[in-house]
Design a protein around this motif. Structure first.
Motif, mmCIF file in Angstrom:
data_model
loop_
_atom_site.group_PDB
_atom_site.id
_atom_site.type_symbol
_atom_site.label_atom_id
_atom_site.label_comp_id
_atom_site.label_asym_id
_atom_site.label_seq_id
_atom_site.Cartn_x
_atom_site.Cartn_y
_atom_site.Cartn_z
ATOM 1 N N CYS A 92 50.396 -1.530 12.032
ATOM 2 C CA CYS A 92 49.149 -2.222 11.651
ATOM 3 C C CYS A 92 47.912 -1.589 12.283
ATOM 4 O O CYS A 92 46.800 -1.916 11.905
ATOM 5 C CB CYS A 92 49.210 -3.686 12.059
ATOM 6 S SG CYS A 92 50.408 -4.623 11.129
ATOM 7 N N ILE A 94 51.488 -3.432 5.878
ATOM 8 C CA ILE A 94 50.211 -2.894 5.381
ATOM 9 C C ILE A 94 50.372 -2.490 3.933
ATOM 10 O O ILE A 94 49.898 -1.424 3.498
ATOM 11 C CB ILE A 94 49.703 -1.714 6.240
ATOM 12 C CG1 ILE A 94 50.782 -0.632 6.382
ATOM 13 C CG2 ILE A 94 49.256 -2.186 7.610
ATOM 14 C CD1 ILE A 94 50.250 0.661 7.009
ATOM 15 N N PRO A 112 48.414 -8.629 10.108
ATOM 16 C CA PRO A 112 48.244 -7.700 11.234
ATOM 17 C C PRO A 112 47.950 -8.404 12.557
ATOM 18 O O PRO A 112 48.574 -8.103 13.579
ATOM 19 C CB PRO A 112 47.068 -6.825 10.795
ATOM 20 C CG PRO A 112 47.116 -6.861 9.312
ATOM 21 C CD PRO A 112 47.552 -8.250 8.973
#
Lengths: 1013, 275
Positions: A192, A260, A575
């Protein structure tokens, strides 16, 4: 035994208990005391810190909206893993952005120090790990990454990766679920934070850890006899543990994609189309030593100094083979284009996209445990004992002290690198700029900064105004930027011709992107701005000049790239959640699961070093560090700049290029008549023109012609890069030798002296009243100024070989000064329309009843014929102007016929104004006997023209009438302020007829602000 | 029964606490038109906490509500005029709203001001001196008032402006109503030269620069002086000030020089300069 006796019996061994942890605590304290204090002062001078601050500002304002409209007409923030930026954004809710960045940076450094400590423990004992932690604080690669580059995502990714590796090792050795969970949660944070660390970290860090764990798990006996047996044993072990590897691999893959996913989605659906942008880390370091210094020598000095010890230790045990390969690969890849190997290994595409300094950085991290081992041994282990036995304790102490001191100086030099080699412009106070943007609806247009360096990101972070430029090259999609190897528009001059061409596109075609304001911190760009129709509007309190272009429409709404609401929410939640989870699980692990000696599986290593390694690794750090410092001192203070004529001239021009006039004066022969004052006075009289006030030295060649042992003539060929193109100059200098130094003899200087002591000139200046009604409401109808009248004198379509252009003449038919914007729209068949704008071949601001030639460059003949022209529309938009309509100078000219249809224009220009004409220029039109214009060009002269004086220059001009065609096969329609208008009847030009068809208009640049009242 | 008693009590309480929807108030003295300043509206209704507001198409008009035994009386808070026309009277209590369409008018006479719009605001004799004039009267609350000298609310005229350059006001007291007659293009450029021995130069004057109606050329008009000695052609630009433009050019010794002045496409005669 009484308490007193008990207490007295125990010796004070503060460093004996938990030596590793004590050193770790020392290292963490040093981080606060050194980097924590220095960072706030080095931050403004870093390359990337402000970019990350800008991203943080984006999340602070628009957490769940990834569309960032402030750069490049908009881009998605999902183009960069968000954790670092989101963390800084959260901190910035309490502290200002810069402080938030510093707090975050210091926190990450602490995590990094702990990570190095734990990482080293899978190699060696705790004491060595403690030394490694202290080494991290003073390692030059980390100091450079933080204080010169400001690369927080790189450091964040590395910090959590190093913390993940011990868990990974334990999982592979002990096969406990808790270690798998901890590995994954730390890797999640890495993913992240920084995608490049996640991708390449697998290869350079995780693979060697896997190899090491496999090797440690092999049975001690029987030992493999050769490398083949060893390999077979390893393969067997892999198959035995296949479930572990499979599970780990699958979970890491799921994390890498899932955490992600919007980033991968963006990469896939909006792939990077940017051509490769040059970067110093890809240079051949022998050909460009300056790149080698920044990207290889400075970060790896200690590594090179301790290379014998590192190499010896890393190759002594089979478990380190993976690290040896990794270390060597990183060193090799970090060498950039010095050898062809990195390009062969990475492939041309990856080589040209990646910045290779990261590999050198990773090499330095891999080397930390091995360096720490030697340093530990040298300071308190067997190597120390060896030295004491052979050379005595005093020499060991002196050597340690000198090495430490010289290395400390080296680190201090890195902190102050910006002072010795300016990497950024001076700090700019941005408040006046944000005030300007906030008032009078200025935010309805886009702006551009010039000469701001990376501070342009800081300005963007403090404003909601939009810029056409930006500082994140992977995300940009504007074709004017992606098709050229240009870093940023704001430092276009450092990108050579391509950079200036790209900037020129934006300045001439400003309407396309609603670009109305330019904040200029660099006079270099003034001529380009002026001749592309920009005017100086206001000088802000911080010294920044605001340039403005007229007739620019406001920003048209841009459809943001759509992302599903679910992905937006995931991007905003996952994240940060991974970081929170990592913290919670770490606490949980420490309280419930941490074993006392959980590194008991790490085999013991020998502390033996051969003599050659001991001597070289003990002395090289001192030699390299002190040698580096001494070289810098030599270059600053002791280098003989005047040892021969060539060196003297080269250094003289170098000082001139950097405007170090006092130093430059010292190259002239000492003479009581030729003082610094005299030199500067003569310079101010002869300078001020395009060269050298608005030029950068591109290359220089010196041809010495020695006359005798102590006199010489030198011919100097210089090429200067200006914003209007390259210029070449040849000078002859005479030098004499005196006291073993070569001095330049001052050239004879006979300035032209005007007769008058006082001069006068009547300027008629105009003032636009603006809003007469004092109200914050939009302008009332009665208060609006009408669009000024203008008319086309002629419009012609000219084809000359592969070139096509529209030429013509435009008149200001009104009684007020006018700013005119011309736009040509070519309608092709198949419904294709293309828009073109004029460049420098036009006067954009005209006095009442004045006129100007113009030329608008179109596409090539091949392209236009392929697309088939249907019709051409020429639009002129007018607006009242308060500036730029005095073009200065009285040009007198005569024309002589030259070869190959060329003519030689002899120009004698007189400056009737009270201000200096910095760039004398003429707009030249080639006319036929009927008065039709065939081409228009801007011709400029290099040197300035003082008030009341004359200057003569010659310019070659190639006529094209005989070979060119004036096409009339398709209709050309002219519009003034949106309404069709007839072209005025054509008139003959008697002056042009008398001068072989050449007509000229004065078109000069004056840097003094006549109009700013 | 005993077990169910608490439930019965609770249920009763729940039912008794339910909000009763109020009935729409009955307007006791409706009128086709309401004069806002003299407002006295009577409504029969039950309950307290009634609020009232008049919603017209420009802004809400606050009203005051006085509760009495049988209902409410509504009057205007501010004794000001309004923009006349249809509106909605809104009565509300809690979350319940009731609307009554009304028509508003002002009862008292108000100050009327004249509006005079001209187009184009800037007129140039080179093209046309005609100007369109639109007038109407408007009161201080932006209600159109009938014109005194014309039928209806608007009047339009086409005016031929006199060709004299200058600034005029359509409405005397309003600077924003200014309109402008610009000077037209110069019909001719008189040019003269005087030799000044002291400075060995010629003073060239172009002027008086006037258009066909005798208006002086606008200040700042660019005059381009082209002069040649037979070999070199020069061009000096100067601005007009008060109808004249003057430049000074050095004498070239015994060489003859000719000069002419140009403004746009108008060219003067060529003058020969003989020192």
């Amino acid at each position: 035994m009484t308490d007193r006796t008990y207490m007295n019996k125990h010796s004070n061994g503060i460093w004996n208990d938990y030596p590793g942890k004590n050193l770790l605590l020392l290292a963490m304290s040093l981080v606060f005391l050194t980097h924590g204090v220095i960072l706030y002062f080095t931050l403004p001078g870093t390359y990337d810190a402000f970019v990350h601050i800008f991203f943080a500002d984006h999340y602070s304002r628009f957490w769940f909206e990834p569309w960032e409209y402030r750069w490049y007409t908009g881009f998605l923030s999902t183009s960069y893993p968000p954790l670092v930026h989101q963390a800084i954004a959260l901190i910035s809710k309490v502290f200002p952005l810069k402080i938030a960045f510093c707090i975050y940076a210091i926190s990450i450094l602490q995590v990094l120090v702990i990570g190095v400590y734990r990482f080293t423990k899978i190699f060696f004992d705790k004491s060595t790990a403690g030394v490694a932690a202290v080494l991290t604080v003073i390692l030059s690669s980390i100091a450079e990454t933080l204080h010169v580059y400001g690369q927080m995502p790189t450091l964040t990714g590395l910090a959590f990766l190093l913390n993940a590796l011990p868990f990974l090792y334990q999982y592979l050795v002990k096969n406990k679920t808790i270690y798998l969970v901890m590995t994954l949660v730390f890797l999640a944070v890495v993913i992240c934070s920084h995608h490049v660390t996640a991708i390449f970290g697998m290869i350079f860090f995780i693979a060697p850890v896997v190899f090491m764990a496999l090797t440690d798990g092999l049975p001690r006996a029987p030992a493999p006899k050769n490398i083949v047996q060893f390999g077979l044993l390893l393969i067997k072990r892999v198959f035995k543990k296949y479930r572990q590897f499979f599970l780990l691999g699958i979970l890491v893959l799921i994390l890498a994609i899932g955490l992600i996913f919007p980033y991968w989605y963006w990469s896939k659906t909006d792939p990077i189309t940017q051509v490769s942008i040059p970067h110093g880390s890809r240079d051949n370091f022998f050909r460009k030593p300056s790149s080698g210094l920044i990207f290889y020598i400075i970060p790896l000095t200690l590594i090179f100094a301790l290379l014998p010890a590192i190499t010896y230790a890393i190759t002594r045990q089979k478990r380190f083979i993976g690290w040896a390969v990794s270390f060597a690969l990183c060193l090799l890849l970090g060498s950039g284009g010095t050898t062809p190997l990195p390009k062969m290994m990475l492939g041309a595409n990856a080589f040209n996209i990646l910045t290779l300094d990261r590999f050198g950085f990773w090499a330095s991290i891999i080397a930390i445990p091995f360096m720490a081992k030697f340093i530990h041994s040298f300071l308190s282990g067997p190597v120390k004992r060896f030295w004491h036995d052979n050379f005595g304790a005093s020499s060991h102490f002196i050597l340690s002290a000198l090495t430490g001191f010289s290395y400390l100086l080296f680190i201090v030099f890195i902190f102050h690198l910006g002072s010795f080699r300016p990497l950024q412009p001076k700090e700019i106070e941005i408040q006046p700029i944000t005030n300007f943007l906030n008032r009078d609806d200025h935010m309805r247009w886009r702006f551009l900064t010039l000469g701001f360096g990376d501070q342009m990101a800081w300005l963007s972070a403090n404003s909601l105004a939009a810029s056409v430029d930006g500082n994140y090259h992977s995300a940009r999609r504007l074709p004017e930027l992606t098709t050229r190897p240009v870093e940023r528009l704001e430092n276009a001059k450092f990108s050579g011709d391509e950079g200036l061409a790209s900037l020129n596109n934006f300045l001439s075609g400003a309407e396309k992107y609603s670009l109305k304001y330019v904040f200029s911190n660099d006079r270099y760009y003034d001529p380009l701005l002026y001749y592309n129709g920009w005017n100086r509007t206001i000088l802000l309190e911080n010294g920044i000049m605001v340039w403005e272009k007229g007739n620019i429409s406001t920003i048209k709404p841009v459809e943001p790239k759509k992302l599903s609401p679910l992905l937006k929410k995931a991007w905003g939640i996952i994240p940060v959640s991974s970081l929170c989870l990592a913290v919670i699980l770490t606490l949980f692990y420490l309280m419930r699961y941490k074993q006392k000696d959980y590194f008991e599986t790490v085999p013991q290593t020998s502390h033996y070093y051969p003599k050659a390694v001991v001597y070289s690794s003990a002395l090289l750090p001192l030699l390299l560090s002190s040698g580096f410092i001494l070289k810098q001192v030599y270059e600053l203070l002791l280098v003989k700049e005047q040892k021969n004529p060539e060196t003297a001239v080269l250094n003289y021009y170098n000082h001139l290029d950097f405007q170090r006039f006092e130093r430059a004066h010292q190259f002239f022969k000492p003479d009581p008549v030729y003082t610094l004052d005299q030199y500067l006075l003569e310079k101010s009289v002869s300078d001020g023109g395009l060269l050298p006030s608005y030029a950068k030295l591109d290359s220089i060649a010196v041809n010495p012609i020695p006359k005798s042992t102590d006199t010489a003539w030198v011919e100097v060929y210089t090429r200067w890069r200006t914003s209007l193109g390259q210029m070449e100059k040849t000078d002859s200098l005479q030098l004499v030798q005196q006291d073993h130094r070569w001095y330049i003899l001052p050239p004879s200087f006979t300035p032209e002296i005007p007769d008058e002591q006082m001069r006068s000139y009547s300027y008629v200046l105009f003032k636009k009243q603006g809003k007469r009604v004092i109200s914050s409401f939009p302008t009332v109808k009665d208060d609006r100024v009408k669009k000024p009248f203008a008319a086309f004198g002629q419009v012609n379509f000219i084809r000359h070989e592969q070139e096509n252009f529209i030429t013509g003449e435009i008149l200001n038919a009104d009684d007020v000064p006018v700013n005119i914007a011309i736009r040509v729209v070519v309608h092709y068949r198949k419904g294709i329309d293309q828009t073109y704008y004029p460049g420098t071949a036009m006067q954009y601001n005209l006095s009442p009843k004045a006129s100007s030639f113009f030329q608008v460059q179109l596409d090539s003949t091949q392209r236009m014929d392929h697309l088939q022209i249907k019709s051409v529309d020429v639009y002129a938009e007018t607006d009242v102007s308060e500036r730029g309509y005095i073009h200065g100078g009285t040009p007198g000219y005569s024309v002589q016929t030259g070869k190959d249809n060329g003519v030689l224009i002899d120009v004698k220009m007189y400056n009737e104004l009270t201000t200096e004409i910095n760039i004398p220029g003429i707009l030249v039109a080639e006319k036929d006997p009927a008065g039709q214009i065939w081409q228009t060009q801007l011709l400029i002269h290099n040197t300035a023209l003082r008030s009341g004086l004359n200057i003569s220059f010659q310019k070659k001009f190639k006529k094209i009438q005989d070979k060119a065609q004036m096409l009339r096969t398709f209709p050309i329609t002219t519009f003034i302020n949106g309404q069709t208008r007839q072209i005025l009847p054509l008139q003959q030009d008697q002056t042009a007829l008398a001068n072989k068809g050449i007509a000229i208009l004065p078109h000069c640049f004056m840097s003094q602000e006549i109009y700013l009242q | 029964m005993k077990k169910g008693l608490p439930h019965i009590i609770l249920l009763t309480l729940l039912v008794s606490c339910r909000e009763v929807t109020p009935e729409k108030p009955v307007w006791l003295n409706p009128a086709p038109e309401l004069a806002v300043t003299d407002l006295q509206l009577q409504f029969r209704c039950s309950g307290k906490n009634w609020k009232a507001v008049l919603l017209n198409f420009t802004q809400p008009v606050p009203l005051s509500v006085r509760h009495n035994d049988t209902g409410i009386t509504i009057s205007a808070v501010h004794k000001k005029g309004v923009t006349e026309g249809p509106a909605q009277l809104c009565l509300s209590t809690g979350d319940h709203y009731f609307f009554y369409p009304v028509h508003l008018r002002n009862s008292k006479p108000v100050l009327v001001s004249k509006k005079d719009y001209r187009s184009p605001k800037t007129v140039n004799p080179d093209s046309s001196l005609y100007q369109q004039k639109i007038i109407h009267d408007i009161d201080e609350y932006r209600n159109l008032a009938p014109l005194k000298n014309y039928p209806g609310y608007f009047a339009e005229e086409e005016i031929l402006l006199p060709p004299q350059a200058g600034t005029s006001r359509a409405i005397k007291a309003e600077p924003l109503s200014s309109f402008y007659v610009q000077p037209g293009s110069c019909t001719a450029i008189p040019i003269s030269a005087v030799y000044i021995a002291a400075t060995k130069s010629f003073s060239i004057t172009a002027g008086p620069l006037q258009d066909k109606y005798g208006n002086t050329a606008a200040n700042g008009t660019r005059v381009a002086f082209s002069f040649t000695d037979g070999q070199t052609s020069s061009r000096m630009e100067a601005a007009v000030w008060n109808g004249y433009s003057t430049i000074s050019i050095p004498s070239t010794g015994n060489t003859r020089c000719s000069i002419k002045a140009m403004i746009n496409q108008t060219v003067s005669k060529t003058l020969n300069l003989i020192p």
